[in-house]
Design an enzyme around this catalytic site. Structure first.
Site, PDB file in Angstrom:
ATOM      1  N   GLY A  69       0.925  -1.376   0.042  1.00 35.76           N
ATOM      2  CA  GLY A  69      -0.021   0.008  -0.012  1.00 35.76           C
ATOM      3  C   GLY A  69       1.049   1.079  -0.283  1.00 35.76           C
ATOM      4  N   SER A  72       3.184   5.118  -5.788  1.00 37.28           N
ATOM      5  CA  SER A  72       4.322   3.953  -6.140  1.00 37.28           C
ATOM      6  C   SER A  72       4.660   4.899  -6.419  1.00 37.28           C
ATOM      7  CB  SER A  72       3.492   3.010  -6.131  1.00 37.28           C
ATOM      8  OG  SER A  72       2.762   3.061  -7.650  1.00 37.28           O
ATOM      9  N   TYR A 133       9.321   9.583  -3.085  1.00 42.26           N
ATOM     10  CA  TYR A 133       9.164   9.097  -3.174  1.00 42.26           C
ATOM     11  C   TYR A 133      10.657   7.939  -2.139  1.00 42.26           C
ATOM     12  CZ  TYR A 133       8.006   4.709  -5.319  1.00 42.26           C
ATOM     13  OH  TYR A 133       7.835   2.709  -5.501  1.00 42.26           O
TER      14      TYR A 133
HETATM   15  C1  15L Z   1       9.517   1.997  -8.486  1.00 41.61           C
HETATM   16  O1  15L Z   1       9.451   2.097  -7.320  1.00 41.61           O
HETATM   17  C2  15L Z   1       7.703   2.080  -8.810  1.00 41.61           C
HETATM   18  O2  15L Z   1       6.639   1.949  -8.054  1.00 41.61           O
HETATM   19  C3  15L Z   1       7.296   1.498 -10.188  1.00 41.61           C
HETATM   20  O3  15L Z   1       6.129   2.539 -11.011  1.00 41.61           O
HETATM   21  C4  15L Z   1       8.951   1.387 -11.706  1.00 41.61           C
HETATM   22  O4  15L Z   1       8.647   3.237 -10.865  1.00 41.61           O
HETATM   23  C5  15L Z   1       9.840   1.325 -10.722  1.00 41.61           C
HETATM   24  O5  15L Z   1       9.984   1.374 -10.001  1.00 41.61           O
HETATM   25  C6  15L Z   1      11.072   1.565 -11.514  1.00 41.61           C
HETATM   26  O6  15L Z   1      12.164   2.405 -11.360  1.00 41.61           O
HETATM   27  O7  15L Z   1      10.906   1.293 -12.733  1.00 41.61           O
END
Ligand code: 15L
Length: 266
Positions: A69, A72, A133
């Site tokens: 959750g 992302s 993030y």
């Molecule tokens: C992540 O952490 C993301 O959740 C995913 O959507 C992609 O962006 C991935 O990394 C990535 O680095 O490709």
């Protein structure tokens, strides 16, 4: 059969994992968004990670948690704060209060994004988040560490690359993980005896990988998929460089250069 809570179950990763984990666990799916296609062996409870009460409710009576959750990708501070920072804290605190002893925390390669692609890092590397993030994922790893050491809630933190049926571009040839390989790691995280706190990389067997995943191997991980099997197809369909040399130099790619103030002296 164990009952496992999956937060963020309506997202892309959750959707892959539901298929992979069916018949192995009773899955309690939770998300802010409703899930209507509930399969046999699944149930649904609505819940918002930002609400401590919701997290207490959805974690009651489960044997383990897969915490997907949250938000992302990169986002505004207030969104990241509520969904990922407060949300992950709430999840662990609710697990502690409900006596849940095992959590799989879906952390991300973006906690490590500012390592260069020429560097090979393992699970002991200090985080270099490439944005808010990534920073929230670093915080989540910290919460997992604290709850393992202080409250006996054990965690497997999986620094996930990119989950898809196949690698979708040149960068992803290095960080791709197939749904079945991710499910294998999750099975290890839920079943490994005497696990306290471990970090592994969520990557398939990628010849172009940047990560030393010895810790995952030590825990028994044997990835079955290889990004190299798709390399020719990916390299035919995608340019070798994105046109952003800085993004191409760092593991986190475009996450690194978004909002970046460049200092040519560095
Ligand atoms: C992540 O952490 C993301 O959740 C995913 O959507 C992609 O962006 C991935 O990394 C990535 O680095 O490709």
């Amino acid at each position: 059969m164990k009952t496992i809570l999956m937060t963020g179950a309506s997202g892309g990763v959750g959707t892959f994992l539901r298929k992979e984990l069916a018949n192995r666990y009773r899955l309690r799916l939770s998300d802010m968004r409703p899930i209507t296609n509930i399969a046999a062996g699944e149930s649904f409870m609505a819940g918002d990670c930002a609400s401590p009460d919701d997290m207490l409710r959805v974690t009651a009576g489960v044997d383990g948690i897969i915490h997907l959750g949250g938000y992302s990708v990169e986002g505004p501070w207030e969104t990241i704060l509520q969904s990922n920072i407060i949300g992950t804290y709430n999840l662990y605190e609710a697990a502690r209060r409900n006596g849940v002893k095992r959590v799989i925390f879906a952390t991300s390669n973006h906690a490590m994004g500012f390592y260069k692609r020429t560097e090979r890092i393992d699970h002991t590397a200090y985080p270099k988040p490439d944005g808010r993030y990534g920073l929230s994922k670093m915080f989540g790893e910290g919460v997992a560490r604290l709850y393992a050491d202080k409250y006996d809630v054990s965690s497997l933190c999986i620094r996930i690359g990119n989950v898809a049926m196949q690698p979708i571009d040149v960068r992803r040839l290095s960080i791709w993980i197939s749904p079945r390989d991710l499910a294998q790691l999750i099975g290890i995280g839920l079943e490994y005896p005497d696990l306290r706190f471990e970090i592994v990389y969520g990557a398939s067997d990628n010849a172009r990988g940047w990560w030393d995943n010895a810790n995952a191997h030590r825990l028994g991980y044997r990835p079955v998929d290889r990004s190299e099997d798709f390399a020719a197809e990916v390299l035919r369909a995608h340019p070798a460089t994105t046109g952003d040399a800085m993004a191409d130099a760092y593991q986190g790619g475009g996450f690194c250069t978004a909002e970046m103030v460049e200092n040519p002296a560095k």
